[in-house]
Design an enzyme around this catalytic site. Structure first.
Site, PDB file in Angstrom:
ATOM      1  N   GLU A  29       0.847  -1.204   0.000  1.00 62.01           N
ATOM      2  CA  GLU A  29       0.000   0.000   0.000  1.00 62.01           C
ATOM      3  C   GLU A  29       0.878   1.247   0.000  1.00 62.01           C
ATOM      4  O   GLU A  29       1.912   1.288   0.664  1.00 62.01           O
ATOM      5  CB  GLU A  29      -0.876  -0.024   1.257  1.00 62.01           C
ATOM      6  CG  GLU A  29      -1.821   1.137   1.397  1.00 62.01           C
ATOM      7  CD  GLU A  29      -2.559   1.104   2.725  1.00 62.01           C
ATOM      8  OE1 GLU A  29      -3.769   1.351   2.730  1.00 62.01           O
ATOM      9  OE2 GLU A  29      -1.908   0.824   3.763  1.00 62.01           O
ATOM     10  N   HIS A  31       2.453   4.625   0.952  1.00 58.13           N
ATOM     11  CA  HIS A  31       2.704   5.239   2.258  1.00 58.13           C
ATOM     12  C   HIS A  31       3.343   6.609   2.088  1.00 58.13           C
ATOM     13  O   HIS A  31       4.432   6.886   2.607  1.00 58.13           O
ATOM     14  CB  HIS A  31       3.572   4.326   3.128  1.00 58.13           C
ATOM     15  CG  HIS A  31       2.771   3.336   3.921  1.00 58.13           C
ATOM     16  ND1 HIS A  31       2.155   2.250   3.346  1.00 58.13           N
ATOM     17  CD2 HIS A  31       2.446   3.287   5.244  1.00 58.13           C
ATOM     18  CE1 HIS A  31       1.510   1.563   4.279  1.00 58.13           C
ATOM     19  NE2 HIS A  31       1.666   2.184   5.438  1.00 58.13           N
ATOM     20  N   ASP A  40       3.705  -1.940   5.483  1.00 60.65           N
ATOM     21  CA  ASP A  40       2.781  -2.689   6.343  1.00 60.65           C
ATOM     22  C   ASP A  40       3.174  -4.138   6.573  1.00 60.65           C
ATOM     23  O   ASP A  40       2.555  -4.798   7.413  1.00 60.65           O
ATOM     24  CB  ASP A  40       1.368  -2.622   5.768  1.00 60.65           C
ATOM     25  CG  ASP A  40       0.659  -1.319   6.097  1.00 60.65           C
ATOM     26  OD1 ASP A  40       1.221  -0.516   6.854  1.00 60.65           O
ATOM     27  OD2 ASP A  40      -0.463  -1.107   5.592  1.00 60.65           O
ATOM     28  N   HIS A 115      -2.025  -3.888   9.053  1.00 64.83           N
ATOM     29  CA  HIS A 115      -2.848  -3.120   8.113  1.00 64.83           C
ATOM     30  C   HIS A 115      -4.260  -2.966   8.668  1.00 64.83           C
ATOM     31  O   HIS A 115      -4.988  -3.954   8.826  1.00 64.83           O
ATOM     32  CB  HIS A 115      -2.862  -3.854   6.766  1.00 64.83           C
ATOM     33  CG  HIS A 115      -3.617  -3.196   5.679  1.00 64.83           C
ATOM     34  ND1 HIS A 115      -3.349  -1.925   5.224  1.00 64.83           N
ATOM     35  CD2 HIS A 115      -4.653  -3.652   4.906  1.00 64.83           C
ATOM     36  CE1 HIS A 115      -4.166  -1.620   4.228  1.00 64.83           C
ATOM     37  NE2 HIS A 115      -4.971  -2.652   4.028  1.00 64.83           N
ATOM     38  N   GLU A 117      -7.115  -2.041   7.547  1.00 62.48           N
ATOM     39  CA  GLU A 117      -8.266  -2.533   6.789  1.00 62.48           C
ATOM     40  C   GLU A 117      -8.440  -4.042   6.856  1.00 62.48           C
ATOM     41  O   GLU A 117      -9.500  -4.563   6.503  1.00 62.48           O
ATOM     42  CB  GLU A 117      -8.146  -2.080   5.318  1.00 62.48           C
ATOM     43  CG  GLU A 117      -8.478  -0.619   5.084  1.00 62.48           C
ATOM     44  CD  GLU A 117      -7.280   0.306   5.278  1.00 62.48           C
ATOM     45  OE1 GLU A 117      -7.325   1.449   4.806  1.00 62.48           O
ATOM     46  OE2 GLU A 117      -6.279  -0.136   5.914  1.00 62.48           O
ATOM     47  N   HIS A 168      -1.689   7.297   9.218  1.00 60.52           N
ATOM     48  CA  HIS A 168      -1.154   6.556   8.073  1.00 60.52           C
ATOM     49  C   HIS A 168      -0.002   7.333   7.425  1.00 60.52           C
ATOM     50  O   HIS A 168      -0.166   8.493   7.043  1.00 60.52           O
ATOM     51  CB  HIS A 168      -2.259   6.328   7.037  1.00 60.52           C
ATOM     52  CG  HIS A 168      -1.785   5.601   5.814  1.00 60.52           C
ATOM     53  ND1 HIS A 168      -1.530   4.247   5.805  1.00 60.52           N
ATOM     54  CD2 HIS A 168      -1.500   6.040   4.565  1.00 60.52           C
ATOM     55  CE1 HIS A 168      -1.122   3.896   4.610  1.00 60.52           C
ATOM     56  NE2 HIS A 168      -1.085   4.957   3.833  1.00 60.52           N
ATOM     57  N   GLU A 173       4.782   5.526  11.627  1.00 59.70           N
ATOM     58  CA  GLU A 173       5.472   4.696  10.641  1.00 59.70           C
ATOM     59  C   GLU A 173       6.765   5.331  10.144  1.00 59.70           C
ATOM     60  O   GLU A 173       7.761   4.636   9.907  1.00 59.70           O
ATOM     61  CB  GLU A 173       4.524   4.390   9.481  1.00 59.70           C
ATOM     62  CG  GLU A 173       3.406   3.442   9.917  1.00 59.70           C
ATOM     63  CD  GLU A 173       2.377   3.191   8.850  1.00 59.70           C
ATOM     64  OE1 GLU A 173       1.951   2.026   8.714  1.00 59.70           O
ATOM     65  OE2 GLU A 173       1.972   4.147   8.152  1.00 59.70           O
TER      66      GLU A 173
END
Length: 259
Positions: A29, A31, A40, A115, A117, A168, A173
């Site tokens: 994904e 980032h 992730d 993650h 989701e 996010h 991160e």
């Protein structure tokens, strides 16, 4: 003991010794402009490796694909680089991996999801496999975050906490990458950003105002390697505490079973 670096005999010995195996579950994904799309699954793998320094555990094979990205938590599917699975495919993959680990002899399994989701879709295959294999113990951690106390929030976000949904590709991160592998961070591309619209629901077709142009849902500017070290410690402490609670007898049982 890192699964992909072990021989089949070493894996067999660890499984026979009832060593818990931790499966990092992530996604491919976007980032933001400054972090790689492997975030992730690389970050939970690094956390699991740190845990393995403190406790007997096998760092299992990571899952690099997850459920589709949402604008308000992952930026959304409209970004190049995000490669997602539909929910049924994702759950089938997790179910197959669990069945294969059972075939390999593992009886103590931890699903460690990074993650957001994926939440909800990790528990379902674990439940289905458990129904057919009651001798297995499967621990599902769909939210890996440590407790963010007021003191920790003030430490990491002294200018205000945007909330985990907007973290996010932001401070957490970015800081973790700065600590574990600073070469992966494109520091010259770090810039503040924020969605035009923040709501507590989803809209399809995607409303890009709920995302950002950069892909970071809040500013990564305050990130630092030192914050990454502290967050790593909190993440590791939480996972070790769960392992100690759920698998106390396996704490030293497979010592020497790996490389």
């Amino acid at each position: 003991m890192v699964f992909q670096e072990m021989t089949w005999e070493e894996i067999d010995a660890a499984a026979r010794a009832d060593a818990p195996i931790v499966i990092p579950i992530g996604a491919t994904e976007q980032h933001g402009r400054h972090l790689p799309v492997c975030t992730d699954w690389v970050i939970p793998d690094r956390i699991a490796r740190e845990v393995a320094r403190r406790r007997n555990v096998v760092v299992g094979p990571f899952l690099p694909f997850g459920y589709r990205s949402r604008p308000g938590s992952g930026g959304g599917q409209h970004f190049p680089g995000t490669v997602s699975l539909r929910a049924t495919t994702f759950m089938s993959v997790v179910e197959d991996v669990l069945s294969e680990l059972k075939r390999c002899g593992f009886r103590n399994i931890v699903l460690y999801n990074w993650h957001f989701e994926n939440s909800g879709f990790v528990y379902e295959p674990a439940f289905l496999v458990s129904e057919n294999n009651p001798e297995l113990k499967i621990v599902v951690i769909e939210d890996v975050n440590p407790e963010f106390t007021p003191e920790r929030i003030a430490d990491i976000w002294p200018d205000g906490f945007p909330g985990l949904a907007l973290e996010h590709a932001a401070v957490i991160e970015t800081s973790l990458w700065m600590y574990h592998d600073p070469s992966a961070v494109r520091v010259d591309r770090i810039a503040p950003d924020a969605p035009q619209r923040v709501v507590g629901h989803d809209v399809v077709p995607i409303d890009t105002r709920m995302s950002t142009a950069s892909g970071s849902l809040s500013s990564p500017v305050p990130a630092s390697a030192e914050k990454g070290r502290r967050i790593t410690d909190w993440l590791v402490d939480r996972l070790v505490a769960i392992l100690d609670e759920e698998f106390p007898a396996a704490a030293d049982g497979a010592e020497g079973a790996g490389r």
